[in-house]
Design a protein around this motif. Structure first.
Motif, PDB file in Angstrom:
ATOM      1  N   GLU A  55     -19.307   7.003 -85.123  1.00  0.00           N
ATOM      2  CA  GLU A  55     -20.976   7.360 -86.838  1.00  0.00           C
ATOM      3  C   GLU A  55     -21.707   8.573 -86.168  1.00  0.00           C
ATOM      4  O   GLU A  55     -22.223   8.989 -87.458  1.00  0.00           O
ATOM      5  CB  GLU A  55     -21.893   6.640 -86.420  1.00  0.00           C
ATOM      6  N   ALA A  56     -22.265   8.897 -84.841  1.00  0.00           N
ATOM      7  CA  ALA A  56     -23.357  10.058 -84.441  1.00  0.00           C
ATOM      8  C   ALA A  56     -22.633  11.319 -84.976  1.00  0.00           C
ATOM      9  O   ALA A  56     -23.456  11.987 -84.936  1.00  0.00           O
ATOM     10  CB  ALA A  56     -23.822   9.592 -83.274  1.00  0.00           C
ATOM     11  N   GLU A  57     -21.453  10.866 -83.984  1.00  0.00           N
ATOM     12  CA  GLU A  57     -20.572  12.219 -83.915  1.00  0.00           C
ATOM     13  C   GLU A  57     -20.457  13.038 -85.174  1.00  0.00           C
ATOM     14  O   GLU A  57     -20.841  13.933 -85.588  1.00  0.00           O
ATOM     15  CB  GLU A  57     -19.205  12.300 -83.041  1.00  0.00           C
ATOM     16  N   ASN A  58     -20.215  11.843 -86.427  1.00  0.00           N
ATOM     17  CA  ASN A  58     -19.891  12.111 -87.796  1.00  0.00           C
ATOM     18  C   ASN A  58     -21.264  12.609 -87.861  1.00  0.00           C
ATOM     19  O   ASN A  58     -21.568  13.945 -88.688  1.00  0.00           O
ATOM     20  CB  ASN A  58     -19.718  10.749 -88.443  1.00  0.00           C
ATOM     21  N   ARG A  59     -21.980  12.211 -87.737  1.00  0.00           N
ATOM     22  CA  ARG A  59     -23.253  12.702 -88.674  1.00  0.00           C
ATOM     23  C   ARG A  59     -23.768  14.269 -88.195  1.00  0.00           C
ATOM     24  O   ARG A  59     -24.241  15.000 -89.347  1.00  0.00           O
ATOM     25  CB  ARG A  59     -24.591  12.096 -88.587  1.00  0.00           C
ATOM     26  N   LYS A  60     -23.950  14.035 -86.593  1.00  0.00           N
ATOM     27  CA  LYS A  60     -23.581  15.390 -86.597  1.00  0.00           C
ATOM     28  C   LYS A  60     -22.878  16.548 -87.179  1.00  0.00           C
ATOM     29  O   LYS A  60     -23.557  17.770 -87.022  1.00  0.00           O
ATOM     30  CB  LYS A  60     -23.839  15.411 -85.092  1.00  0.00           C
ATOM     31  N   GLU A  61     -21.447  16.228 -87.306  1.00  0.00           N
ATOM     32  CA  GLU A  61     -20.756  17.512 -88.155  1.00  0.00           C
ATOM     33  C   GLU A  61     -21.310  17.289 -89.207  1.00  0.00           C
ATOM     34  O   GLU A  61     -21.490  19.295 -89.807  1.00  0.00           O
ATOM     35  CB  GLU A  61     -19.720  16.632 -88.093  1.00  0.00           C
ATOM     36  N   VAL A  62     -21.459  16.825 -89.902  1.00  0.00           N
ATOM     37  CA  VAL A  62     -22.079  17.039 -91.317  1.00  0.00           C
ATOM     38  C   VAL A  62     -23.588  17.789 -90.667  1.00  0.00           C
ATOM     39  O   VAL A  62     -23.563  18.194 -92.857  1.00  0.00           O
ATOM     40  CB  VAL A  62     -22.634  15.216 -92.217  1.00  0.00           C
ATOM     41  N   GLU A  63     -24.177  17.639 -90.239  1.00  0.00           N
ATOM     42  CA  GLU A  63     -25.690  18.195 -90.490  1.00  0.00           C
ATOM     43  C   GLU A  63     -25.350  19.276 -89.648  1.00  0.00           C
ATOM     44  O   GLU A  63     -25.566  20.371 -90.384  1.00  0.00           O
ATOM     45  CB  GLU A  63     -26.200  17.254 -89.180  1.00  0.00           C
ATOM     46  N   ARG A  64     -24.695  20.350 -88.799  1.00  0.00           N
ATOM     47  CA  ARG A  64     -24.192  21.175 -88.396  1.00  0.00           C
ATOM     48  C   ARG A  64     -22.964  22.212 -89.763  1.00  0.00           C
ATOM     49  O   ARG A  64     -23.726  22.913 -90.752  1.00  0.00           O
ATOM     50  CB  ARG A  64     -22.851  21.374 -87.664  1.00  0.00           C
ATOM     51  N   GLU A  65     -22.099  21.649 -90.839  1.00  0.00           N
ATOM     52  CA  GLU A  65     -22.380  21.898 -91.609  1.00  0.00           C
ATOM     53  C   GLU A  65     -22.742  21.844 -92.963  1.00  0.00           C
ATOM     54  O   GLU A  65     -23.164  23.243 -93.484  1.00  0.00           O
ATOM     55  CB  GLU A  65     -20.635  21.120 -92.581  1.00  0.00           C
ATOM     56  N   ARG A  66     -23.700  21.257 -92.305  1.00  0.00           N
ATOM     57  CA  ARG A  66     -24.622  21.339 -93.923  1.00  0.00           C
ATOM     58  C   ARG A  66     -26.549  22.689 -94.202  1.00  0.00           C
ATOM     59  O   ARG A  66     -26.507  23.182 -94.585  1.00  0.00           O
ATOM     60  CB  ARG A  66     -25.861  20.291 -94.076  1.00  0.00           C
ATOM     61  N   ILE A  67     -26.480  22.969 -92.444  1.00  0.00           N
ATOM     62  CA  ILE A  67     -27.492  24.146 -92.010  1.00  0.00           C
ATOM     63  C   ILE A  67     -26.327  25.259 -91.947  1.00  0.00           C
ATOM     64  O   ILE A  67     -27.293  26.327 -92.605  1.00  0.00           O
ATOM     65  CB  ILE A  67     -27.842  23.919 -90.408  1.00  0.00           C
ATOM     66  N   ALA A  68     -25.687  25.393 -91.512  1.00  0.00           N
ATOM     67  CA  ALA A  68     -24.374  26.568 -91.909  1.00  0.00           C
ATOM     68  C   ALA A  68     -24.574  27.072 -93.981  1.00  0.00           C
ATOM     69  O   ALA A  68     -24.289  28.278 -93.696  1.00  0.00           O
ATOM     70  CB  ALA A  68     -23.181  26.527 -91.299  1.00  0.00           C
ATOM     71  N   LEU A  69     -24.261  25.844 -94.239  1.00  0.00           N
ATOM     72  CA  LEU A  69     -24.202  26.380 -95.808  1.00  0.00           C
ATOM     73  C   LEU A  69     -25.876  27.053 -96.137  1.00  0.00           C
ATOM     74  O   LEU A  69     -25.414  27.200 -97.268  1.00  0.00           O
ATOM     75  CB  LEU A  69     -23.850  24.957 -96.643  1.00  0.00           C
ATOM     76  N   ALA A  70     -26.260  26.583 -95.693  1.00  0.00           N
ATOM     77  CA  ALA A  70     -28.238  26.657 -96.204  1.00  0.00           C
ATOM     78  C   ALA A  70     -28.401  28.006 -95.983  1.00  0.00           C
ATOM     79  O   ALA A  70     -28.775  28.535 -96.398  1.00  0.00           O
ATOM     80  CB  ALA A  70     -29.397  25.594 -95.438  1.00  0.00           C
ATOM     81  N   LYS A  71     -27.674  28.323 -94.153  1.00  0.00           N
ATOM     82  CA  LYS A  71     -28.099  29.622 -93.915  1.00  0.00           C
ATOM     83  C   LYS A  71     -27.387  30.693 -94.479  1.00  0.00           C
ATOM     84  O   LYS A  71     -27.882  32.020 -95.760  1.00  0.00           O
ATOM     85  CB  LYS A  71     -27.640  29.719 -92.514  1.00  0.00           C
ATOM     86  N   LYS A  72     -26.017  29.834 -95.636  1.00  0.00           N
ATOM     87  CA  LYS A  72     -25.242  30.973 -96.447  1.00  0.00           C
ATOM     88  C   LYS A  72     -26.032  30.935 -97.538  1.00  0.00           C
ATOM     89  O   LYS A  72     -26.369  32.559 -97.823  1.00  0.00           O
ATOM     90  CB  LYS A  72     -23.597  30.100 -96.068  1.00  0.00           C
ATOM     91  N   LEU A  73     -25.941  30.481 -98.172  1.00  0.00           N
ATOM     92  CA  LEU A  73     -26.866  30.197 -99.409  1.00  0.00           C
ATOM     93  C   LEU A  73     -27.998  31.395 -99.076  1.00  0.00           C
ATOM     94  O   LEU A  73     -29.075  31.752-100.677  1.00  0.00           O
ATOM     95  CB  LEU A  73     -26.957  28.640-100.103  1.00  0.00           C
ATOM     96  N   THR A  74     -28.681  31.545 -98.447  1.00  0.00           N
ATOM     97  CA  THR A  74     -30.532  31.927 -97.558  1.00  0.00           C
ATOM     98  C   THR A  74     -29.804  33.190 -98.037  1.00  0.00           C
ATOM     99  O   THR A  74     -30.649  34.431 -98.447  1.00  0.00           O
ATOM    100  CB  THR A  74     -30.995  31.734 -96.712  1.00  0.00           C
ATOM    101  N   LEU A  75     -28.831  33.610 -97.298  1.00  0.00           N
ATOM    102  CA  LEU A  75     -28.539  34.942 -96.946  1.00  0.00           C
ATOM    103  C   LEU A  75     -27.877  35.204 -98.089  1.00  0.00           C
ATOM    104  O   LEU A  75     -27.919  36.801 -98.499  1.00  0.00           O
ATOM    105  CB  LEU A  75     -27.450  34.999 -96.280  1.00  0.00           C
TER     106      LEU A  75
END
Length: 264
Positions: A74-94
């Motif tokens: 469950e924790a690993e799944n949360r970390k993966e989702v968080e990484r994807e969310r941050i990557a998407l946020a950076k992409k949108l920011t750029l």
């Protein structure tokens, strides 16, 4: 009776004996059937931390291990989702820009296009010619000397320094007719005066300056450099540095090295 440790690690039954009904009865006579002995040995339990997707140990320890594995996934799944969310946020920011930023980019691009159209070979040539004319005009306005001025009194010495344009460098040679190196220096500054017409070259005898006898004997030839009425260079006993025989190029190099002359 099985202990708690047996329950956790897997109950082991060694030499467990079972008999037919009424095992303890002796009334059945000599025809009693022989007690049947059954021995059952359980297999060695799997390692506690080696979970392969199915619960092979249903004891408390196995349940805890299953729960830990579940929370880990469950924790690993949360970390993966968080990484994807941050990557998407950076992409949108750029990539996402406001309307004002888009307008600014368009305006900047238009200005660059106009500059590129203006800056062609003909425009650059015209600009260079204009700058050359401006520089020549400044040079023509600057005072021109082109020769060495001999100062004959202390007042002339002071006026030559204090009353000159603050932008003009004044180089004064203090000399003695008895010193060979001073005669050589006179010849050198005569050459430099023609090569640097915007620099004021002067000469004055050491006897006129009122300096000490020691200076008049050992301090010459000396070059004093003034600008804006202030001394910015004081070079004495130049015979020690240059010797008795030297050339205008040697004096020029010496003064340029100390920033007293502009580089031609």
């Amino acid at each position: 009776m099985a202990t708690l440790e047996d329950k956790i690690l897997g109950e082991k039954l060694h030499n467990y004996c079972s008999s037919s009904e009424d095992e303890g009865s002796e009334d059945e006579g000599s025809g009693d059937e022989e007690k049947t002995i059954k021995t059952s040995v359980t297999a060695e339990p799997p390692p506690v931390n080696n979970w392969n997707g199915s619960a092979s140990n249903t004891g408390p320890k196995g349940v805890l291990e299953d729960w830990r594995r579940f929370k880990q996934l469950e924790a690993e799944n949360r970390k993966e989702v968080e990484r994807e969310r941050i990557a998407l946020a950076k992409k949108l920011t750029l990539t996402v820009k406001t309307e004002a930023e888009d307008d600014a980019d368009k305006e900047r691009d238009e200005i660059e296009d106009e500059l590129n159209e203006l800056i062609d070979e003909g425009f650059l040539m015209k600009y260079q010619q204009q700058r050359m004319q401006e520089l020549m005009a400044k040079l023509q306005k600057a005072p021109k000397f082109g020769k060495v001025i001999t100062l004959k009194s202390q007042d002339e010495f002071l006026n030559a320094i204090d009353k000159e344009d603050p932008k003009i460098a004044v180089i004064v040679h203090i000399y003695s007719d008895k010193k060979r190196a001073c005669q050589t220096m006179d010849g050198c500054i005569n050459v430099l005066a023609t090569e640097y017409p915007t620099t004021k070259f002067c000469r004055i005898a050491a006897d006129i300056t009122g300096l000490s006898r020691h200076f008049r004997v050992d301090g010459v030839p000396a070059l004093l450099v003034y600008k804006g009425g202030q001394v910015i260079g004081n070079f004495v006993q130049l015979a020690t540095e240059l010797g008795n025989d030297f050339f205008a190029t040697d004096v020029e190099k010496f003064l340029i090295e100390f920033g007293m002359l502009p580089e031609n």
